[in-house]
Scaffold this motif. Structure first.
Motif, short mmCIF file in Angstrom:
data_model
loop_
_atom_site.label_atom_id
_atom_site.label_comp_id
_atom_site.label_asym_id
_atom_site.label_seq_id
_atom_site.Cartn_x
_atom_site.Cartn_y
_atom_site.Cartn_z
N LEU A 107 -39.02 -20.86 -10.12
CA LEU A 107 -38.86 -21.22 -8.57
C LEU A 107 -37.63 -21.52 -8.20
CD1 LEU A 107 -42.36 -22.72 -8.46
CD2 LEU A 107 -41.89 -20.61 -6.92
N LEU A 108 -36.98 -22.44 -8.86
CA LEU A 108 -35.54 -23.11 -8.58
C LEU A 108 -34.52 -22.16 -8.58
CD1 LEU A 108 -34.10 -25.59 -7.73
CD2 LEU A 108 -33.99 -25.98 -10.12
N GLY A 109 -34.63 -21.27 -9.40
CA GLY A 109 -33.63 -20.24 -10.08
C GLY A 109 -33.74 -19.10 -8.63
N ALA A 110 -34.94 -18.72 -8.51
CA ALA A 110 -34.89 -17.67 -7.39
C ALA A 110 -34.47 -18.22 -6.13
CB ALA A 110 -36.49 -17.17 -7.42
N ALA A 111 -35.22 -19.23 -5.75
CA ALA A 111 -34.80 -19.98 -4.44
C ALA A 111 -33.36 -20.29 -4.07
CB ALA A 111 -35.71 -21.40 -4.41
N VAL A 112 -32.57 -20.84 -5.15
CA VAL A 112 -31.23 -21.04 -5.22
C VAL A 112 -30.41 -19.59 -4.94
CG1 VAL A 112 -29.16 -21.73 -6.36
CG2 VAL A 112 -31.32 -23.37 -6.54
N CYS A 113 -30.71 -18.47 -5.58
CA CYS A 113 -30.06 -17.24 -5.41
C CYS A 113 -30.44 -16.90 -3.98
CB CYS A 113 -30.88 -16.44 -6.66
SG CYS A 113 -30.13 -14.85 -6.37
N LEU A 114 -31.64 -16.78 -3.58
CA LEU A 114 -31.81 -16.31 -2.19
C LEU A 114 -31.08 -17.19 -1.27
CD1 LEU A 114 -35.17 -14.88 -1.88
CD2 LEU A 114 -33.00 -13.67 -2.09
N ALA A 115 -30.94 -18.50 -1.44
CA ALA A 115 -30.46 -19.31 -0.46
C ALA A 115 -28.88 -19.12 -0.37
CB ALA A 115 -30.80 -21.07 -0.90
N ILE A 116 -28.17 -18.97 -1.64
CA ILE A 116 -26.93 -18.73 -1.73
C ILE A 116 -26.51 -17.37 -0.88
CG2 ILE A 116 -25.06 -18.20 -3.28
CD1 ILE A 116 -25.99 -20.25 -5.11
N TYR A 117 -27.41 -16.49 -1.17
CA TYR A 117 -27.47 -15.13 -0.75
C TYR A 117 -27.40 -15.24 0.95
CZ TYR A 117 -28.28 -10.10 0.26
OH TYR A 117 -28.39 -8.76 0.69
N LYS A 118 -28.31 -16.01 1.27
CA LYS A 118 -28.36 -16.22 2.92
C LYS A 118 -27.17 -16.96 3.54
CE LYS A 118 -32.02 -17.16 5.13
NZ LYS A 118 -33.15 -17.83 5.61
N ILE A 119 -26.53 -17.95 2.65
CA ILE A 119 -25.50 -18.65 3.17
C ILE A 119 -24.22 -17.66 3.25
CG2 ILE A 119 -23.92 -20.55 2.48
CD1 ILE A 119 -26.51 -22.14 1.39
N VAL A 120 -24.19 -17.03 2.23
CA VAL A 120 -23.09 -15.96 2.01
C VAL A 120 -23.03 -14.84 3.35
CG1 VAL A 120 -21.93 -14.32 0.82
CG2 VAL A 120 -22.58 -16.40 -0.48
#
Length: 756
Positions: A118-131
């Motif tokens: 959950l942490l890995g998937a959420a961090v990935c999408l969060a970074i994707y959104k931020i970028v």
């Protein structure tokens, strides 16, 4: 577009079923380890009790999964489409990760895997959104619940050290009280021990096993929480009194009762709480879809803030179906047995075949512990040392039985009691302890305190524990990375990535199943090579012929493959030959490791046969060493890119290979069919084979004098021929040894049972 999300929900449901299967295969060790290891009751009874615990836990579970919906990521920061990507990535990664651990037979934590996925998937999408939104990376904290993630990591570290230490301490005290001759002591203090153990287990069921159960009113749960000391006191008096009555009147073995109750409790807690590790994410997705469908907004704009409010409660039929899948898996999963075997193997009392190889760290720890023990004994009075050692004296085992318990019921009871107490305390303090970590490390601590890790086995057991612990932390890292990668692929690939990942996951699971089945067959072959039940000369004859046939057959195949691969410069295949050689070496080494128990198990009329058996193993060892030289040097030659052997050399080696194939096929057939009278005919070919090898050696000498230009080729070729000659010598010596022994056996048998 909604049809896509319906398909995703269906896929998540199928993934949840698969996750249940691999999850139960992994976590079965938590509640079956003590009962199976101690053999307190039959395996059928153990499975029935565990199944009942799983069924109760699944049906009574509320299905709440706070971590899945809001414990790791902040749902209000993600749209419905993004949340579905997170959940899909988590389930695919979780299935593949757990299946890998199950296939290699190592227990890992389903709680940790789901959390870090959950942490890995959420961090990935969060970074994707931020970028994509050109935001600052400092806003990442708004997407992730960092406090919860930190708490989980700290609790893991604490649980590993605390569980081992407390388990070791309680077991040490228990062993001092009960000793290994516990049958007499149980009559006097068994009721007190039973009262303490069952109180701990039942309290564990109240605060852990029934935590969050929907059918228990909130007032009752609050009362239990507020009156924990009263519950413990009343339970202690009740269970102690009942234990004494059961022991005195009904002659019940209180240790067996503790183990049965403890197994039920841990199985119930597993299903009631850890069930959400497998179905919590799909249920969260199901609830998310409900919120999205009622919103009337698009999937790319609807933020999932509602997911953080209220409770996600699984429908009763979902829980019923999940419980059925879990029970069926428990009875049918071969991978579950492998994971259980690892836990039992590392905690067993006494020596035997070790699964793990020692490493520098395990050697250092064992050596340090030995020196520490010597230092403690220096200050401890001799009389105290003698008294303590007497308490740990074990009854002499003359014969090592195949179905003997790995440890006794005292240790099994302590395992269940201590694990229950620690998990109860962690739950009451709201620490997210992993049941896998606690139960495994308690088992390791009790085995350490029980002196199961003696000088004969400690270096292997410690290495095994570090392998398992290392696997736990590797779980977190791999889970994080795998889920992040899958989430990214789903984000950029859409439907194509979704379908492709499902296909890849299915293929990997199929491949894993095939590999595990192959490994299971190999383990079955190794099991057949064990000598622990041999007691008579007739059994020695049958067993020896089986060993000889196996080694001859594998040596024959290996020799032919190496000659072919050497001629074709097939480096990968030669490397595979090295792996095959290692398995053969391990099998023969395991036989030699069991010599102690083999000799002790023989009946009085068969003692003389032990010398034959030792010499037979020595000849098998010589054969393996010869083929080992041939394999390793052939691989080294090709790996170092030396010149290939000349055509004439390969042709001559192949001619010897053909001769050996005929010889070894005859030997294997003789021992498979037990046609031992044919051994003399085979022995007549000895000199002819020697002459052929000698002729090839002379031919190479002539080549050196005329055409040969490569010293490396000469070294390899002479080495292969000389080791081939040694291989033939060892084979013939083995045949002569067996022939002489078999003739003596026939003479003794004819005298004992003369033909009328």
């Amino acid at each position: 577009m909604e049809q896509v999300y319906m398909v995703m929900l269906i896929a998540l449901a199928l993934l949840a079923i698969t996750d249940l299967v691999v999850g139960v295969s992994n976590d079965a060790v938590n509640f079956l380890n003590s009962a199976i290891g101690s053999k307190a009751v039959s395996l059928r009874t153990i499975m029935i009790v565990a199944s009942a615990g799983i069924a109760c836990g699944a049906l009574f579970s509320s299905g709440m999964m706070e971590i899945a919906r809001s414990g790791i990521f902040i749902p209000g920061m993600f749209t419905f489409n993004e949340v579905m990507i997170i959940f899909m990535a988590v389930m695919i990664a979780d299935i593949l990760l757990l299946d890998v651990f199950n296939s290699i037979g190592l227990p890992t934590s389903t709680t940790v895997s789901i959390v870090f996925e959950l942490l890995g998937a959420a961090v990935c999408l969060a970074i994707y959104k931020i970028v994509m939104q050109n935001d600052d990376m400092s806003t990442l904290g708004a997407y992730i619940n960092t406090t919860k993630a930190t708490q989980i990591v700290v609790s893991i570290l604490l649980s590993v050290a605390l569980s081992f230490t407390v388990g070791a301490l309680i077991q040490y005290i228990s062993r001092l009280v009960f000793t290994f001759q516990f049958e007499k002591k149980v009559k006097y203090i068994g009721a007190i021990f039973g009262g303490l153990a069952i109180t701990a287990i039942t309290f564990f069921m109240l605060v852990k096993g029934l935590k969050g159960v929907s059918f228990i009113p909130a007032e009752v749960s609050a009362w239990i929480k507020e009156h924990q000391l009263i519950i413990i006191g009343v339970s202690l008096v009740f269970w102690t009194t009942l234990s004494q009555i059961l022991m005195s009147v009904l002659k019940v073995n209180i240790l067996r009762m503790i183990i049965i109750i403890g197994t039920f409790a841990l199985a119930m807690a597993f299903a009631g709480n850890d069930l959400v590790n497998f179905i919590g994410v799909p249920i969260a997705a199901y609830q998310s879809y409900g919120f999205y469908a009622n919103s009337g907004m698009s999937a790319d704009t609807y933020l999932m803030g509602e997911l953080a409010s209220g409770e996600i409660v699984a429908p009763f039929y979902f829980l019923l179906f999940a419980g059925i899948v879990m029970v069926i898996t428990l009875w049918t999963s071969k991978k579950a047995r492998d994971v259980i075997a690892t836990g039992v193997d590392l905690s067993r009392q006494g020596d035997g075949a070790e699964k793990f190889s020692p490493n520098a760290l395990s050697r250092f720890i064992v050596r340090t512990s030995v020196y520490a023990g010597i230092g403690i004994n220096y200050f401890l009075p001799k009389s105290v040392q003698i008294k303590i050692d007497k308490q740990f004296e074990q009854p002499e085992v003359k014969r090592k039985k195949k179905d003997a318990p790995a440890f006794d019921m005292v240790r099994a009871s302590v395992n269940l009691m201590v694990a229950s107490i620690l998990i109860s305390i962690g739950t009451s303090l709201k620490l997210p302890l992993s049941t896998t970590y606690v139960t495994f490390m308690v088992a390791m601590g009790t085995s350490f305190a029980d002196r199961a890790w003696d000088r004969e086995s400690a270096v292997y057991r410690v290495a095994g524990v570090f392998n398992v612990i290392g696997g736990w932390f590797l779980t977190a890292i791999v889970a994080f990375i795998a889920a992040a990668v899958i989430a990214y692929l789903l984000s950029i690939g859409g439907i194509v990535a979704f379908v492709g990942l499902l296909i890849v996951a299915a293929l990997l699971l199929y491949r894993s199943s095939r590999i595990h089945a192959k490994r299971a067959r190999e383990e079955e072959e190794k099991r057949k090579l064990r000598t622990e039940d041999i007691i008579t000369i007739h059994e020695i004859v049958n067993d020896s012929s089986h060993h000889i046939s196996k080694v001859i057959g594998k040596t024959n195949k290996l020799y032919s493959e190496v000659v072919d691969n050497l001629g074709l410069q097939e480096l990968k295949k030669l490397k595979k030959n090295k792996k095959t050689l290692k398995k053969l070496e391990d099998e023969v080494d395991e036989l030699k490791g069991e010599l102690f128990y083999f000799i002790k198990s023989l009946d009085e009329s068969s003692i003389e046969a032990s010398k034959f058996y030792i010499l037979m193993l020595d000849n098998l060892q010589d054969m393996v060493q010869s083929i080992g030289y041939i394999v390793k040097n052939s691989y080294s030659h090709v790996n170092n890119n030396h010149k290939n052997l000349k055509f004439n050399q390969i042709r001559d080696l192949k001619s010897i290979d053909n001769d050996l194939q005929v010889l070894f096929d005859k030997i294997k057939y003789t021992f498979d069919k037990e046609s031992f009278e044919d051994i003399d005919n085979i022995l007549e070919e000895k000199q002819e084979l020697f002459d052929r090898v000698s002729n090839l050696i002379q031919k190479q000498i002539d080549r050196i004098r005329t055409t040969e230009t490569s010293p490396k080729n000469t070294k390899l070729y002479f080495g292969l021929l000389l080791e081939t000659k040694d291989l033939i010598t060892a084979s013939m010596n083995l045949l002569e040894l067996f022939r002489d022994f078999y003739q003596e056996y026939k003479e003794v048998k004819e005298k004992a049972f003369p033909v009328l």
